[in-house]
Structures are given as C-alpha cells and as structure tokens.
Scaffold this motif. Structure first.
Motif, PDB file in Angstrom:
ATOM      1  N   HIS A   1       0.837  -1.194   0.000  1.00 28.46           N
ATOM      2  CA  HIS A   1       0.000   0.000   0.000  1.00 28.46           C
ATOM      3  C   HIS A   1       0.882   1.260   0.000  1.00 28.46           C
ATOM      4  O   HIS A   1       0.688   2.165  -0.833  1.00 28.46           O
ATOM      5  N   ARG A   2       1.821   1.303   0.908  1.00 29.24           N
ATOM      6  CA  ARG A   2       2.726   2.464   1.038  1.00 29.24           C
ATOM      7  C   ARG A   2       3.479   2.725  -0.260  1.00 29.24           C
ATOM      8  O   ARG A   2       3.521   3.853  -0.768  1.00 29.24           O
TER       9      ARG A   2
ATOM     10  N   LEU B   1       1.519   4.088  -3.271  1.00 32.17           N
ATOM     11  CA  LEU B   1       1.261   5.524  -3.169  1.00 32.17           C
ATOM     12  C   LEU B   1       2.508   6.333  -3.521  1.00 32.17           C
ATOM     13  O   LEU B   1       2.429   7.348  -4.227  1.00 32.17           O
TER      14      LEU B   1
ATOM     15  N   TRP C   1      -5.554   4.006  -3.315  1.00 29.28           N
ATOM     16  CA  TRP C   1      -5.909   3.938  -1.894  1.00 29.28           C
ATOM     17  C   TRP C   1      -7.130   3.036  -1.690  1.00 29.28           C
ATOM     18  O   TRP C   1      -7.118   2.154  -0.809  1.00 29.28           O
TER      19      TRP C   1
ATOM     20  N   ASN D   1      -6.256  -0.810  -2.369  1.00 26.54           N
ATOM     21  CA  ASN D   1      -5.470  -1.445  -1.317  1.00 26.54           C
ATOM     22  C   ASN D   1      -6.235  -1.514  -0.001  1.00 26.54           C
ATOM     23  O   ASN D   1      -6.106  -2.482   0.750  1.00 26.54           O
ATOM     24  N   SER D   2      -7.044  -0.501   0.279  1.00 23.68           N
ATOM     25  CA  SER D   2      -7.838  -0.528   1.507  1.00 23.68           C
ATOM     26  C   SER D   2      -8.841  -1.666   1.474  1.00 23.68           C
ATOM     27  O   SER D   2      -9.101  -2.328   2.492  1.00 23.68           O
TER      28      SER D   2
ATOM     29  N   ASP E   1      -4.491   0.357   7.323  1.00 25.48           N
ATOM     30  CA  ASP E   1      -4.815   1.694   6.840  1.00 25.48           C
ATOM     31  C   ASP E   1      -4.430   2.766   7.852  1.00 25.48           C
ATOM     32  O   ASP E   1      -4.011   3.867   7.484  1.00 25.48           O
TER      33      ASP E   1
ATOM     34  N   ILE F   1      -0.875   3.378   7.428  1.00 26.11           N
ATOM     35  CA  ILE F   1      -0.642   4.160   6.217  1.00 26.11           C
ATOM     36  C   ILE F   1      -0.884   5.643   6.499  1.00 26.11           C
ATOM     37  O   ILE F   1      -0.112   6.517   6.064  1.00 26.11           O
TER      38      ILE F   1
END
Length: 329
Positions: free
Chosen positions: A227-228, A231, A251, A254-255, A267, A270
C-alpha cells in the motif's frame, strides 16, 4: 583503408556474460537448492552473488563450508550485519556484479529446466528493445502464472524472484528506490523502463518453481509496504493531471484488500506514514508522459488477476511440485 581479404575469418560473435544475484534471509535449505540449480544451467552464470540480509539460521556457515571459494570460485558471499531489506540487497547485488545480464531468483526459487537461463538470454539477445524477460512462476499449491503454451507478450511488471534483466537498461534508468524496503519495486522500475522506450516481456514457456517458503514472510508487513509503495510510486511517476484519480483508486483498492485480508490496522499505519510517503514521492518525482503512463495502465488492466488454483480432485494431475493449475488470461 585496405580491403578485407576474401579469405579473412569473420569476427567471432561475442558471448554474453551472465551474473546471478540471490538475496537470502533465513532459508538455508532452500538457498542450497537455488544455488545448485543455477550451477547446473546449460548457460551457467560466470558469477553467483549471494547477499545475506542478516540471516541467523546457519546460512553463513553453510555458504562458507559448502560453497566456499576453494570449491566454487564463481560464488561470492556478502553478509549484511542486519536485515536491511530485500530491495537494498538486490541493489547491492547489482552494483557488485559485472555481467551483461543479471538473473535474479529468490532464495526459494529456481529454474525448472536446465536450459531456462540460456533461453532467456537468447530471447534478450534477439530483442534489444526488451529490458527484462520475466519467467512463468509455479507455486507449491499448483498455481501457474501464465498458460505454458502462450506466446511471449508485454507485461506491466515482472517477477522479482524469476527474471533476467539487461544491465545496460538499469544503468540507464537507475537502481530500485532503496526506501521501498520491500514490495512494489518492480512496478516502479517497469514504469521507468517504459519511459525510456524499453519493454518488459513475459516468457510463459520458461518455468521458475517458487517454493514460497513461509520462513520470514509476514503478510501484514507485505500488505503495508504494498500500500505504502504504491502511493509513493504514483506520487513519483504519475502525470499531474491524472494524479488525484490515481491516488484515490490506489488507496481504495489497497484498503479493500486490507479490509478483506486484515489486519485492520494497516490503513491506520498508512495514515501515520503519510508524511514519509509524501516526502519520498517528492524526492523521486519524475513523472512520465501521459501516453506512456496510459499504456502502462492498459497493460495493468489486461493482466490476469491472481487466482487460487481449483480444489484438488481425483482427476487433478499431480507433478513433483504439486497439483497443476493454470491461471487463465
């Protein structure tokens, strides 16, 4: 200039050189298999560099006693004092090797056929605009990434644990972003390679067996870094006009995965990491032309999503690696 004599011998074709890099961490038995399978390739690497990311399971002892320079002068071993991350280990492997091509396998993955590496290099030699040849991956549960009989085709990313890359391509666009630590580095490199006019091609007929050893795997950590780093990649490479929509989509996607798979705190982590995400996105900001980015998104949209193999039944054929299943495109 004097003419070339008719009976002069043609200039011999230069044989390409190949280096192998294996990033290792606490998987000594699997690493032993990975090295031995590289040694039996018909096109054997001129050097095999093992970068040990701070293993504590006896990997150091195994490398020094079983694969020491007195027995295998082509094998070199670098031991990091602590776990600095897979991506840093792969960068370290690249800058400490010299081959025209670099084959990268995980410490728990290896070519199924003895001529797999030779066929990858042969393909790259015949296609100078291809920066990376990525292999087909088979896992213990029987999953296979691509149908084996599919023709080579362009892809938006490659298998970090089963590919061959052209050194000149990486020299041109640079190493992995070291702050990624783990996960997602392949997508960012592919975007940069496409921006430089090169392609990434899947070779479905060349198989890599990925044992997927669970030692050292932390699913929650993998989801956080996926996720990180997604982004950070968007902030660094996405054209400004496409940025809001892409950030929202990444976002949300991945969430949703985190919500289904857990842990639920991903999350929140994140959100806490947003200052660092923004800082790294700005640090590496070099957006691609919109047409290149859209072409990458088209390739992403056409890529088959990951699927689990069907339940094993009495009629499911079984190989030495487990039941055979093919992911459908």
């Amino acid at each position: 200039m004097s003419p070339t004599p008719e009976n002069a011998s043609p200039t011999p074709k230069r044989t390409p050189t190949v280096s192998a890099v294996i990033a290792a961490y606490n998987r000594a038995p699997e690493l032993r298999t990975a090295i031995n399978r590289l040694l039996t390739q018909t096109l054997a690497p001129m050097e095999i560099l093992v970068v040990d990311d701070g293993s504590t399971d006896g990997t150091d002892q195994m490398m020094r006693t079983e694969f020491g320079p007195d027995r295998f002068p082509q094998i070199r071993y670098i031991r990091q004092p602590h776990n600095a991350g897979l991506i840093l280990a792969r960068n370290l492997g690249f800058v400490n090797t010299t081959g025209d091509y670099i084959v990268s396998v995980d410490d728990d993955s290896w070519f199924e056929g003895d001529d797999g590496l030779a066929r990858c290099v042969e393909f790259l030699e015949a296609n100078p605009d291809v920066a990376i040849a990525t292999c087909n991956i088979e896992t213990p549960d029987g999953m296979i990434y691509y149908p084996r009989n599919k023709e080579p085709f362009e892809v938006p990313w490659y298998a970090g644990g089963g590919h061959v890359l052209r050194r000149s391509a990486v020299d041109r666009i640079g190493l992995y972003i070291p702050e990624f630590y783990r996960q997602g580095e392949e997508k960012d490199r592919c975007l940069r390679l496409m921006g430089a006019g090169m392609r990434i091609i899947a070779l479905p007929h060349i198989m890599i067996y990925h044992d997927k050893c669970m030692k050292g795997r932390k699913p929650g950590l993998e989801r956080f870094y996926n996720h990180r780093n997604d982004l950070i990649r968007e902030l660094a490479r996405c054209p400004a006009g496409m940025m809001p929509r892409r950030l929202l989509r990444v976002w949300a996607g991945n969430s949703w995965k985190n919500l289904r798979q857990g842990p639920r705190t991903t999350d929140l982590k994140i959100l806490m990491a947003l200052p660092e995400i923004i800082r790294l996105g700005r640090k590496y900001r070099k957006p691609l032309p919109p047409e290149i980015y859209r072409r990458w998104l088209d390739l992403v949209a056409s890529a088959a999503p990951a699927t689990k193999p069907p339940p094993r039944t009495a009629s499911t054929p079984v190989t030495a690696a487990g039941p055979t299943a093919v992911r459908q495109d």
